[in-house]
Write a protein that holds these residues in place. Sequence first.
Motif, mmCIF file in Angstrom:
data_model
loop_
_atom_site.group_PDB
_atom_site.id
_atom_site.type_symbol
_atom_site.label_atom_id
_atom_site.label_comp_id
_atom_site.label_asym_id
_atom_site.label_seq_id
_atom_site.Cartn_x
_atom_site.Cartn_y
_atom_site.Cartn_z
ATOM 1 N N HIS A 50 1.138 -0.780 0.179
ATOM 2 C CA HIS A 50 -0.313 -0.356 -0.022
ATOM 3 C C HIS A 50 0.743 0.666 -0.464
ATOM 4 N N ILE A 51 0.156 2.292 -0.961
ATOM 5 C CA ILE A 51 1.282 3.271 -0.885
ATOM 6 C C ILE A 51 1.276 4.347 -0.167
ATOM 7 N N ALA A 52 -0.564 4.819 0.028
ATOM 8 C CA ALA A 52 -0.993 5.441 0.557
ATOM 9 C C ALA A 52 -3.177 5.285 0.453
ATOM 10 N N CYS A 53 -3.496 6.177 1.151
ATOM 11 C CA CYS A 53 -4.626 6.017 1.800
ATOM 12 C C CYS A 53 -5.163 7.270 1.805
ATOM 13 N N SER A 54 -7.465 6.891 1.721
ATOM 14 C CA SER A 54 -7.712 8.199 2.189
ATOM 15 C C SER A 54 -8.656 7.307 2.398
ATOM 16 N N ILE A 55 -9.641 8.475 3.294
ATOM 17 C CA ILE A 55 -10.815 8.835 4.013
ATOM 18 C C ILE A 55 -11.710 9.514 3.400
ATOM 19 N N ASP A 56 -12.981 8.628 2.988
ATOM 20 C CA ASP A 56 -14.231 9.191 3.105
ATOM 21 C C ASP A 56 -14.796 9.978 3.736
ATOM 22 N N PRO A 57 -14.590 11.903 3.502
ATOM 23 C CA PRO A 57 -15.599 12.041 5.483
ATOM 24 C C PRO A 57 -16.262 11.863 6.136
ATOM 25 N N GLU A 58 -17.849 11.579 4.848
ATOM 26 C CA GLU A 58 -18.941 10.880 4.909
ATOM 27 C C GLU A 58 -18.897 10.228 5.963
ATOM 28 N N THR A 59 -18.839 8.900 4.954
ATOM 29 C CA THR A 59 -18.312 7.509 5.873
ATOM 30 C C THR A 59 -17.240 6.970 6.478
ATOM 31 N N GLY A 60 -16.145 7.745 6.347
ATOM 32 C CA GLY A 60 -14.818 7.333 7.128
ATOM 33 C C GLY A 60 -14.383 6.264 6.610
ATOM 34 N N ASP A 61 -14.861 5.637 5.556
ATOM 35 C CA ASP A 61 -14.195 4.572 4.518
ATOM 36 C C ASP A 61 -12.365 5.110 4.702
#
Length: 139
Positions: free
Chosen positions: A3-14
């Motif tokens: 895994h290089i990077a991650c992103s968090i969805d602000p609405e669902t927290g996924d």
Amino acid sequence: MRHIACSIDPETGDVEYFKAGHTSRYNQSGNFNTPSKPTKEYKARKRREKKQKYAGCHPRPLFHTPAEEIGGAQRYRIKAGVLREAGYQCEQCGSRFNLTLDHIIPRSKGGGWHRSNLQCLCKSCNEAKADLMPYDIAA
């Protein structure tokens, strides 16, 4: 898998992880855009809509058919007859100035010098039509 990077969805927290070279974009509502290919049903519906749009149109000529050549006197009589039938006004805008003859099916696409293929248009309408077929104008 690395895994290089991650992103968090602000609405669902996924949490979404990215591989090298991949990016994720948000649309206006803040959700992730997931590009998808058009489905077979979508393509079939678009084909049906296109067929219905052109259902009443005549097919395009596949090749140029040479039109018969006519002389000046015969051309003058045809022009006078077409202008008289049109009431000496443009058939599109109703103007009575700068009237010209227009081939409904252009001569470059196989149209001839017969009365059923001629219409009376003013110069500006004739230039706007150019060498388009009738079903190209309606589209």
